[in-house]
Write a protein that holds these residues in place. Structure first.
Motif, short mmCIF file in Angstrom:
data_model
loop_
_atom_site.label_atom_id
_atom_site.label_comp_id
_atom_site.label_asym_id
_atom_site.label_seq_id
_atom_site.Cartn_x
_atom_site.Cartn_y
_atom_site.Cartn_z
N GLY A 30 -24.61 -7.90 23.77
CA GLY A 30 -24.90 -6.98 22.75
C GLY A 30 -25.79 -7.25 21.65
N SER A 31 -25.36 -8.56 21.06
CA SER A 31 -26.16 -9.03 20.16
C SER A 31 -27.77 -8.96 20.31
CB SER A 31 -25.95 -10.38 19.66
OG SER A 31 -24.54 -10.24 19.10
N PHE A 32 -28.05 -9.66 21.64
CA PHE A 32 -29.28 -9.79 22.17
C PHE A 32 -30.11 -8.42 22.06
CE2 PHE A 32 -32.68 -9.77 25.55
CZ PHE A 32 -33.45 -10.88 24.81
N VAL A 33 -29.44 -7.47 22.95
CA VAL A 33 -29.97 -6.15 23.27
C VAL A 33 -30.35 -5.40 21.85
CG1 VAL A 33 -29.49 -3.75 24.32
CG2 VAL A 33 -29.11 -5.97 25.61
N GLY A 34 -29.12 -5.31 21.06
CA GLY A 34 -29.18 -4.60 19.83
C GLY A 34 -30.65 -5.09 18.90
N TYR A 36 -33.14 -6.95 19.91
CA TYR A 36 -34.20 -6.93 20.49
C TYR A 36 -34.76 -5.54 20.26
CZ TYR A 36 -37.41 -7.53 24.39
OH TYR A 36 -38.74 -7.47 25.15
N VAL A 37 -33.91 -4.49 20.66
CA VAL A 37 -34.43 -3.22 20.48
C VAL A 37 -35.02 -2.75 19.26
CG1 VAL A 37 -33.62 -0.69 20.65
CG2 VAL A 37 -33.09 -2.25 22.51
N MET A 38 -34.05 -3.22 18.15
CA MET A 38 -34.54 -3.24 16.58
C MET A 38 -35.70 -3.84 16.59
SD MET A 38 -32.31 -1.45 15.08
CE MET A 38 -32.37 -1.83 13.25
N SER A 39 -36.26 -4.93 17.03
CA SER A 39 -37.29 -5.43 16.75
C SER A 39 -38.64 -4.89 17.36
CB SER A 39 -37.38 -6.92 17.41
OG SER A 39 -36.21 -7.78 16.75
N ILE A 40 -38.29 -4.30 18.68
CA ILE A 40 -39.35 -3.55 19.24
C ILE A 40 -39.68 -2.29 18.50
CG2 ILE A 40 -39.80 -2.03 21.30
CD1 ILE A 40 -38.41 -4.29 22.98
N PHE A 41 -38.51 -1.56 18.00
CA PHE A 41 -38.82 -0.42 17.10
C PHE A 41 -39.45 -0.85 16.04
CE2 PHE A 41 -37.27 2.82 14.13
CZ PHE A 41 -37.60 3.85 14.64
N SER A 42 -39.12 -1.82 15.40
CA SER A 42 -39.55 -2.26 14.10
C SER A 42 -41.08 -2.67 14.31
CB SER A 42 -38.96 -3.37 13.48
OG SER A 42 -39.45 -3.85 12.14
N ASN A 43 -41.58 -3.28 15.11
CA ASN A 43 -42.78 -3.62 15.35
C ASN A 43 -43.74 -2.51 15.79
OD1 ASN A 43 -42.38 -6.38 14.50
ND2 ASN A 43 -41.74 -7.09 16.68
N PHE A 57 -28.73 -6.33 9.21
CA PHE A 57 -28.34 -6.16 10.41
C PHE A 57 -27.97 -6.97 11.27
CE2 PHE A 57 -31.49 -1.91 9.76
CZ PHE A 57 -30.57 -1.58 8.99
N GLY A 58 -28.53 -8.26 11.32
CA GLY A 58 -28.11 -9.14 12.00
C GLY A 58 -26.75 -9.46 11.45
N ALA A 59 -26.08 -9.52 10.37
CA ALA A 59 -24.73 -9.73 10.05
C ALA A 59 -24.03 -8.87 10.84
CB ALA A 59 -24.49 -9.67 8.70
N SER A 60 -24.55 -7.11 10.86
CA SER A 60 -23.78 -6.17 11.30
C SER A 60 -23.62 -6.45 12.94
CB SER A 60 -24.63 -5.01 11.13
OG SER A 60 -24.50 -4.50 9.63
N HIS A 124 -17.97 -2.82 4.80
CA HIS A 124 -18.70 -3.67 5.80
C HIS A 124 -19.56 -4.62 5.34
CE1 HIS A 124 -20.68 -3.68 9.74
NE2 HIS A 124 -21.65 -3.63 9.34
N PRO A 125 -18.86 -5.77 5.35
CA PRO A 125 -19.55 -6.85 4.42
C PRO A 125 -21.16 -6.82 4.54
CG PRO A 125 -17.72 -7.66 5.70
CD PRO A 125 -17.98 -6.31 6.03
N PRO A 126 -21.84 -6.59 5.45
CA PRO A 126 -23.51 -6.80 5.48
C PRO A 126 -23.71 -5.77 4.72
CG PRO A 126 -22.54 -6.89 7.89
CD PRO A 126 -21.50 -6.39 7.02
N GLY A 127 -23.07 -4.75 4.25
CA GLY A 127 -23.52 -3.67 3.16
C GLY A 127 -24.09 -4.39 1.89
#
Length: 183
Positions: A30-34, A36-43, A57-60, A124-127
């Motif tokens: 889950g962490s990898f896919v989440g 990775y998809v965010m990285s692709i979208f971001s780039n 978002f990494g902490a989330s 949500h602590p990452p907030g």
């Protein structure tokens, strides 16, 4: 210091056991896919920096994939914690950015975000990191102003939520499901 006070810092119980291998594996996937998809979208939106890939978002990802059953990980907390903290930080910078020191703005952004998350039951602590990122962020981040809570924050956490719903419910284990509650 009084002995009684120091005794409060002693262990009161045993550490929890390691989670089963299947839970660990799903957390890693889950962490990898989440991310990775965010990285692709971001780039795809920015070649200079990973605009949608924030440290908070990494902490989330650790929470929603590694501990999807805890209250901090639930959709209400994930979205509310990030978005409300982003609103707090934008308000502070816009209202008091020229009046207060950076150190005071940093402290206020996190402290007031904690207050708002408590009052709205969206802890949500990452907030807290989301608020801090805006306050200490580059001119590019701060130039977003009131857009920051929407993009990258709300859009980013919505993407993470969708991925969490898919990945956390793929398992055949009926005890692994997400979310525990929506509201």
């Amino acid at each position: 210091m009084p002995k009684k006070y120091l005794q409060r810092m002693m262990s009161k119980g045993a550490r929890p056991a390691r989670k089963p291998a299947s839970k660990i594996l799903w957390s890693v996937v889950g962490s990898f896919v989440g991310i990775y998809v965010m990285s692709i979208f971001s780039n795809s939106f920015s070649t200079q920096d990973s605009f949608f890939l924030l440290g908070s978002f990494g902490a989330s990802a650790v929470l929603i994939y590694g501990a999807p059953e805890v209250p901090f990980s639930q959709p209400r907390n994930l979205i509310g914690g990030h978005v409300l903290s982003a609103i707090v930080s934008v308000f502070l910078v816009k209202s008091f950015g020229n009046l207060l020191s950076l150190e005071l703005l940093c402290a206020l952004s996190v402290a007031l975000s904690v207050l708002v998350m408590h009052l709205t039951i969206t802890m949500h602590p990452p907030g807290g990191a989301t608020a801090l990122i805006y306050v200490i962020g580059s001119e590019k981040i701060q130039s977003l102003g009131w857009i920051y809570p929407l993009s990258p924050i709300a859009l980013g956490v919505t993407m993470m939520l969708i991925i969490a719903l898919i990945v956390n419910n793929i398992s055949n284990n009926t005890k692994r499901h997400y979310p525990t509650y929506w509201y």
